[in-house]
Motif scaffolding. Structure first.
Motif, mmCIF file in Angstrom:
data_model
loop_
_atom_site.group_PDB
_atom_site.id
_atom_site.type_symbol
_atom_site.label_atom_id
_atom_site.label_comp_id
_atom_site.label_asym_id
_atom_site.label_seq_id
_atom_site.Cartn_x
_atom_site.Cartn_y
_atom_site.Cartn_z
ATOM 1 N N GLY A 137 50.120 44.078 38.844
ATOM 2 C CA GLY A 137 49.838 42.501 38.339
ATOM 3 C C GLY A 137 48.615 42.314 37.635
ATOM 4 O O GLY A 137 47.601 43.109 38.032
ATOM 5 N N ILE A 138 48.581 41.586 36.446
ATOM 6 C CA ILE A 138 47.325 41.389 35.711
ATOM 7 C C ILE A 138 46.921 39.804 35.628
ATOM 8 O O ILE A 138 48.053 39.068 35.433
ATOM 9 N N HIS A 139 45.845 39.453 36.340
ATOM 10 C CA HIS A 139 45.558 37.839 36.450
ATOM 11 C C HIS A 139 44.283 37.261 35.796
ATOM 12 O O HIS A 139 43.427 38.403 35.957
ATOM 13 N N ASN A 140 44.208 36.173 35.524
ATOM 14 C CA ASN A 140 43.350 35.510 35.008
ATOM 15 C C ASN A 140 42.025 35.248 36.291
ATOM 16 O O ASN A 140 42.431 34.684 37.348
ATOM 17 N N VAL A 144 40.654 32.153 40.257
ATOM 18 C CA VAL A 144 40.459 32.511 41.717
ATOM 19 C C VAL A 144 39.167 32.903 42.026
ATOM 20 O O VAL A 144 38.393 33.261 41.238
ATOM 21 N N SER A 145 38.935 33.236 43.381
ATOM 22 C CA SER A 145 37.454 33.780 43.684
ATOM 23 C C SER A 145 37.728 34.772 44.874
ATOM 24 O O SER A 145 38.573 34.513 45.589
ATOM 25 N N GLY A 146 36.911 35.744 44.788
ATOM 26 C CA GLY A 146 37.051 36.780 46.007
ATOM 27 C C GLY A 146 36.344 36.451 47.129
ATOM 28 O O GLY A 146 35.327 35.301 47.179
ATOM 29 N N ASP A 147 36.624 36.954 48.402
ATOM 30 C CA ASP A 147 37.234 38.154 48.506
ATOM 31 C C ASP A 147 38.884 37.657 48.454
ATOM 32 O O ASP A 147 39.246 36.582 48.690
ATOM 33 N N SER A 200 40.310 34.047 48.283
ATOM 34 C CA SER A 200 39.471 33.535 49.752
ATOM 35 C C SER A 200 39.738 31.915 49.871
ATOM 36 O O SER A 200 39.551 31.825 50.917
ATOM 37 N N GLU A 201 40.155 31.138 49.024
ATOM 38 C CA GLU A 201 40.619 29.737 49.363
ATOM 39 C C GLU A 201 42.285 29.681 49.657
ATOM 40 O O GLU A 201 42.624 28.628 49.816
ATOM 41 N N GLY A 202 42.830 30.999 49.692
ATOM 42 C CA GLY A 202 44.257 30.757 50.237
ATOM 43 C C GLY A 202 45.225 30.510 48.826
ATOM 44 O O GLY A 202 46.440 30.445 48.908
ATOM 45 N N LYS A 203 44.419 30.662 47.510
ATOM 46 C CA LYS A 203 45.304 30.505 46.450
ATOM 47 C C LYS A 203 46.094 31.870 46.024
ATOM 48 O O LYS A 203 45.683 32.970 46.387
ATOM 49 N N THR A 224 38.305 37.455 31.536
ATOM 50 C CA THR A 224 38.040 38.348 32.792
ATOM 51 C C THR A 224 39.327 38.436 33.615
ATOM 52 O O THR A 224 40.086 37.152 33.951
ATOM 53 N N ILE A 225 39.829 39.651 33.683
ATOM 54 C CA ILE A 225 40.971 39.860 34.633
ATOM 55 C C ILE A 225 40.877 40.536 35.989
ATOM 56 O O ILE A 225 39.785 41.356 36.295
#
Length: 552
Positions: A137-140, A144-147, A200-203, A224-225
């Motif tokens: 999988g390659i994502h934008n 989204v935010s870690g962790d 980290s936000e459930g997305k 950034t991916i």
């Protein structure tokens, strides 16, 4: 084999500014084949042992070495991102392995999104066995935010919008209604919960190995991916991530590592540390043949192949292997690269220093008799490959999938397993030639291979004869007459019984057994099921038989 397509201009933008004719002559010397080309673009076929060359960046990297434009081991810096991926114990029995990386400073303008999507799908086939072993999988990363969390979710929980869709679906609905979901649903068959990657936000980033979320789709302005690779084989997962990261690094991508946190251990990915092996000069000359290379020559040729090499003495070199070269398993593999860089066509040919006396095997004598008989009955012989696919061999034939010999690294979607029957290849031939005049009468004599736990090597080979007839009035009486004639002329008695073979019409199919002084046979004959005929896009009735010559 995997085919990649790219425009000449995109290759020039990567620093390979050579004439089209020179490019066309050079690529085959690197272990590829030119599938097609025009004034704008070229299609290149690569063997599956070089998945690093399935991207335009990988091709450019190899070309630079082959043309001595840039030699030696490419250096890729990896910085920690500070982000973690927490892996739930619940995925352990579903899809246990995962590797992540963050890559900054990427460029998706022009054709680059198409290139990376094609690269991703080729890796799915070459390494991933159509996502069973590895899924990517390659994502934008900007949305989204870690962790991040790798979890197992209930079938009706965590609804999300799949890629290219405009409404939310539950995991169960995706497998039932989405095109990709239906295609890969078998990979999650039998599990009560399904894998899911969230931030980290459930997305939701993705539901591996099925589909990514629409939230993280790539756009031209994505810079950034995040790359995730999940699978059932830890080594293959990490190798796939390394190959992708190295390709992005070739065009300025800044690689950042992430920590994979399990309950009892932690790993950092990607690990781009070069592996090391020793290569011997005398063994190199021996295997290649006709060369008199010294240590300096071998070092220079290895650097063209994008390795680093240190001369230890007149006969030994320590070789550093780049992280994207997952095909290097033995010293012989390194020597192959020396031969390619030396140039295969410069190696002199010679006859081996052995003599043998050949004689014809009894089976091939028998084959001649069978061929003469089938041709005398008006049939035309075809010869197909032993490789086929589960789709054609089982699904289209309405057969239950059984344990079979699989191809570890299939070069195409049509060659993922070794056949146990000849019937589907006969129907494929009829499908390819359905524009020809009827009736069509074809046969094949060929080898099959079974998995068999009772044998030393866990496989058992067999010989089969199969035939098919296609025309508007083909019926059971005709194929029974053909079957009787074949067995009678070969000296076999014939004993028929009812059959439940799902590839044929119920009530118009029979099993057959036979015996003679040369051995026994078993098989089936009848009218092919209309559903099977439709699966192969045929328009007329088909009758067929298949018999196996049994070993004593």
């Amino acid at each position: 084999m995997p085919v990649i397509t790219f425009e000449y201009q995109d290759l020039k933008d990567l620093g390979i500014d050579i004439e089209k004719d020179k490019l066309i002559n050079t690529l085959p010397m690197m272990g590829s084949d030119i599938e097609d080309y025009n004034d704008k673009e070229i299609k290149v076929e690569f063997f599956p042992n070089r998945p690093d060359n399935l991207s335009i960046e990988g091709v450019a990297r190899s070309l630079k070495g082959f043309l001595s434009m840039e030699t030696g081991l490419p250096k890729y810096e990896v910085e920690p991102s500070g982000e973690k991926v927490f892996i739930s114990k619940e995925v352990e029995n579903i899809r246990p392995y995962i590797a992540f990386a963050k890559i900054e400073n990427v460029d998706f303008t022009g054709n680059k999104i198409k290139y990376i999507m094609d690269f991703q799908e080729n890796l799915h086939w070459v390494i991933g066995r159509d996502r069973k072993k590895v899924a990517i999988g390659i994502h934008n990363a900007d949305v989204v935010s870690g962790d991040f969390h790798y979890i197992a979710t209930e079938k009706d929980e965590h609804p999300f919008i799949p890629l290219e869709m405009d409404k939310e679906y539950t995991p169960a609905e995706i497998l039932e209604e989405n095109e990709k979901g239906k295609k890969y649903a078998h990979l999650l068959e039998g599990f009560d919960k399904y894998p899911m990657i969230t931030d980290s936000e459930g997305k939701i980033l993705s539901m591996p190995p099925i589909i990514n979320g629409n939230l993280t789709r790539l756009e031209e302005d994505t810079h950034t991916i995040i790359v995730d690779v999940t699978g059932t084989d830890k080594k293959a997962v990490e190798q796939s991530l390394n190959i992708i990261c190295c390709s992005f690094a070739e065009v300025g991508g800044k690689i950042k590592s992430m920590e994979m946190v399990y309950e009892d251990k932690t790993f950092t990915t990607p690990d781009l540390t070069p592996r090391e092996k020793t290569v011997h000069v005398d063994y190199t000359n021996q295997l290649i043949g006709g060369t008199n290379l010294n240590a300096e020559d071998v070092k220079r040729l290895l650097e063209k192949a994008r390795f680093d090499a240190e001369i230890l003495n007149d006969n030994e070199l320590n070789v550093k292997i780049p992280p994207f070269r997952i095909d290097i398993l033995h010293e012989v593999d390194i020597i192959e690269n020396v031969a390619i860089q030396y140039c295969i066509k410069k190696i002199p040919s010679k006859l081996p220093d052995i003599s043998t006396i050949a004689y014809e095997h009894d089976w091939f004598k028998a084959e001649k008799t069978i061929r003469e008989l089938m041709v005398g009955l008006g049939f035309t012989e075809i010869m197909s490959l032993m490789l086929t696919s589960e789709e054609s061999h089982y699904k289209k034939m309405l057969q239950e999938e059984k344990e079979h010999v699989q191809v570890a690294k299939p070069i195409s979607v049509e060659g993922t397993m070794i056949r146990t029957s000849l019937l589907n290849t006969l129907l494929e031939f009829l499908e390819d030639n359905k524009a020809e005049d009827l009736p069509q009468k074809i046969f094949e004599i060929g080898d099959v291979l079974y998995l068999d736990d009772s044998t030393q090597f866990n496989t058992r080979s067999g010989k089969k004869l199969a035939a098919a007839v296609c025309h508007s009035n083909a019926n059971f009486t005709e194929i029974k007459s053909i079957m009787t004639s074949v067995l009678s002329n070969l000296g076999y008695t014939m004993e028929i019984s009812s059959s439940e073979n799902p590839s044929f019409i119920k009530g118009r199919v029979s099993d057959v057994k036979g015996s003679s002084k040369n051995g026994n046979i078993k098989g089936v004959f009848g009218e092919i099921s209309p559903e099977v005929i439709t699966n192969f896009d045929l328009e007329y009735p088909v009758i067929a038989f298949e018999i196996e010559f049994l070993k004593d």
